[in-house]
Motif scaffolding. Sequence first.
Motif, PDB file in Angstrom:
ATOM      1  N   LYS A  10       0.835  -1.204   0.000  1.00 53.78           N
ATOM      2  CA  LYS A  10       0.000   0.000   0.000  1.00 53.78           C
ATOM      3  C   LYS A  10       0.870   1.254   0.000  1.00 53.78           C
ATOM      4  CE  LYS A  10      -2.655  -0.056   3.476  1.00 53.78           C
ATOM      5  NZ  LYS A  10      -3.429  -0.220   4.682  1.00 53.78           N
ATOM      6  N   ASP A  30      -2.746  -5.011   2.576  1.00 51.75           N
ATOM      7  CA  ASP A  30      -3.902  -5.332   3.409  1.00 51.75           C
ATOM      8  C   ASP A  30      -4.016  -6.838   3.633  1.00 51.75           C
ATOM      9  OD1 ASP A  30      -4.768  -2.730   3.799  1.00 51.75           O
ATOM     10  OD2 ASP A  30      -6.027  -2.745   1.998  1.00 51.75           O
ATOM     11  N   ASN A  31      -3.623  -7.608   2.629  1.00 53.68           N
ATOM     12  CA  ASN A  31      -3.746  -9.066   2.690  1.00 53.68           C
ATOM     13  C   ASN A  31      -2.364  -9.687   2.565  1.00 53.68           C
ATOM     14  OD1 ASN A  31      -4.316 -11.764   2.343  1.00 53.68           O
ATOM     15  ND2 ASN A  31      -5.390 -11.507   0.409  1.00 53.68           N
TER      16      ASN A  31
END
Length: 107
Positions: A10, A30-31
Amino acid sequence: MLSDVPGPPKELRVTDITRATCRLIWKLPDNDGGERIKSYFIEKKAVTGKAWTVVHQACCSQAFVVPKLVEGSEYFFRVRAENRLTRPIHIKFKFKYLFVRCTDYTN
């Protein structure tokens, strides 16, 4: 939970542009694909170029100073997070892209 390759990093951005380098920084994806992020794979491509060049195959931090840039040139950078499941044979990598113009340097 099924394990998979991680999502893209990100907030990829550039800081500290010089005549021949720039610093890329980013945040965790995020993952993580269900596995710990082990490294980041970084590539660059001149805007006028056709091929991506490996800058670093296994960066272990969330920042990297990219060397060997040419003053006045424009580049695309891409960074992908890797966990133990990431393999070179994967076709669909989840990259984060960034455009940089090496003209407004700080040094």
